[in-house]
Design a protein around this motif. Structure first.
Motif, PDB file in Angstrom:
ATOM      1  N   PHE A  12       3.319  -4.353   9.011  1.00 37.26           N
ATOM      2  CA  PHE A  12       3.263  -5.803   8.883  1.00 37.26           C
ATOM      3  C   PHE A  12       2.181  -6.339   9.805  1.00 37.26           C
ATOM      4  O   PHE A  12       2.211  -6.118  11.013  1.00 37.26           O
ATOM      5  N   ASP A  13       1.196  -7.014   9.228  1.00 43.25           N
ATOM      6  CA  ASP A  13       0.097  -7.585   9.995  1.00 43.25           C
ATOM      7  C   ASP A  13       0.316  -9.088  10.120  1.00 43.25           C
ATOM      8  O   ASP A  13       0.273  -9.817   9.133  1.00 43.25           O
ATOM      9  N   GLU A  14       0.589  -9.540  11.342  1.00 43.54           N
ATOM     10  CA  GLU A  14       0.872 -10.958  11.547  1.00 43.54           C
ATOM     11  C   GLU A  14      -0.375 -11.827  11.376  1.00 43.54           C
ATOM     12  O   GLU A  14      -0.265 -13.018  11.105  1.00 43.54           O
ATOM     13  N   ASN A  15      -1.566 -11.245  11.519  1.00 40.92           N
ATOM     14  CA  ASN A  15      -2.794 -12.024  11.340  1.00 40.92           C
ATOM     15  C   ASN A  15      -2.959 -12.503   9.906  1.00 40.92           C
ATOM     16  O   ASN A  15      -3.452 -13.600   9.668  1.00 40.92           O
ATOM     17  N   ILE A  16      -2.572 -11.661   8.957  1.00 41.59           N
ATOM     18  CA  ILE A  16      -2.686 -12.059   7.551  1.00 41.59           C
ATOM     19  C   ILE A  16      -1.339 -12.482   6.980  1.00 41.59           C
ATOM     20  O   ILE A  16      -1.275 -13.014   5.880  1.00 41.59           O
ATOM     21  N   GLY A  17      -0.262 -12.238   7.730  1.00 40.90           N
ATOM     22  CA  GLY A  17       1.062 -12.668   7.298  1.00 40.90           C
ATOM     23  C   GLY A  17       1.628 -11.840   6.164  1.00 40.90           C
ATOM     24  O   GLY A  17       2.306 -12.370   5.290  1.00 40.90           O
ATOM     25  N   GLY A  18       1.343 -10.533   6.167  1.00 39.66           N
ATOM     26  CA  GLY A  18       1.861  -9.700   5.095  1.00 39.66           C
ATOM     27  C   GLY A  18       1.775  -8.226   5.415  1.00 39.66           C
ATOM     28  O   GLY A  18       1.350  -7.822   6.489  1.00 39.66           O
ATOM     29  N   TRP A  19       2.200  -7.437   4.444  1.00 30.33           N
ATOM     30  CA  TRP A  19       2.220  -5.986   4.588  1.00 30.33           C
ATOM     31  C   TRP A  19       0.884  -5.391   4.173  1.00 30.33           C
ATOM     32  O   TRP A  19       0.287  -5.816   3.196  1.00 30.33           O
ATOM     33  N   VAL A  20       0.422  -4.399   4.940  1.00 29.31           N
ATOM     34  CA  VAL A  20      -0.850  -3.732   4.694  1.00 29.31           C
ATOM     35  C   VAL A  20      -0.610  -2.231   4.735  1.00 29.31           C
ATOM     36  O   VAL A  20       0.149  -1.741   5.555  1.00 29.31           O
ATOM     37  N   SER A  21      -1.271  -1.510   3.852  1.00 29.92           N
ATOM     38  CA  SER A  21      -1.158  -0.057   3.846  1.00 29.92           C
ATOM     39  C   SER A  21      -1.760   0.515   5.108  1.00 29.92           C
ATOM     40  O   SER A  21      -2.786   0.027   5.610  1.00 29.92           O
ATOM     41  N   ASP A  22      -1.148   1.578   5.642  1.00 32.42           N
ATOM     42  CA  ASP A  22      -1.682   2.235   6.834  1.00 32.42           C
ATOM     43  C   ASP A  22      -3.021   2.892   6.556  1.00 32.42           C
ATOM     44  O   ASP A  22      -3.794   3.157   7.469  1.00 32.42           O
ATOM     45  N   ASP A  23      -3.339   3.162   5.285  1.00 28.83           N
ATOM     46  CA  ASP A  23      -4.619   3.759   4.922  1.00 28.83           C
ATOM     47  C   ASP A  23      -5.797   2.823   5.191  1.00 28.83           C
ATOM     48  O   ASP A  23      -6.937   3.257   5.280  1.00 28.83           O
TER      49      ASP A  23
END
Length: 71
Positions: A58-69
């Motif tokens: 979860f990336d709080e900068n974009i406010g959503g889930w991001v793949s670890d890749d």
């Protein structure tokens, strides 16, 4: 104003009666359990998302889930 269905009104009456019984209960453990259940059903009190989930974070900068890749 739209009339509520009979089942909806019955559900409201049931919830009010249950809440009234809980408020009249003087058992501290039962009161604590009811507070926990109420806080979980209230979306304002829910904790934030976990920061890792199946190869995503979860990336709080974009406010959503991001793949670890993507890192």
């Amino acid at each position: 104003m739209k009339r509520a269905s009979n089942s909806y009104r019955l559900q409201l009456i049931k919830e009010i009666a249950t809440k009234k019984e809980r408020l009249e209960c003087h058992d501290p453990m039962a009161s604590y359990i009811h507070e926990l259940l109420d806080s979980k059903s209230n979306p304002q009190n829910q904790k934030e998302h976990p920061h890792r989930f199946h190869g995503n974070h979860f990336d709080e900068n974009i406010g959503g889930w991001v793949s670890d890749d993507w890192e």
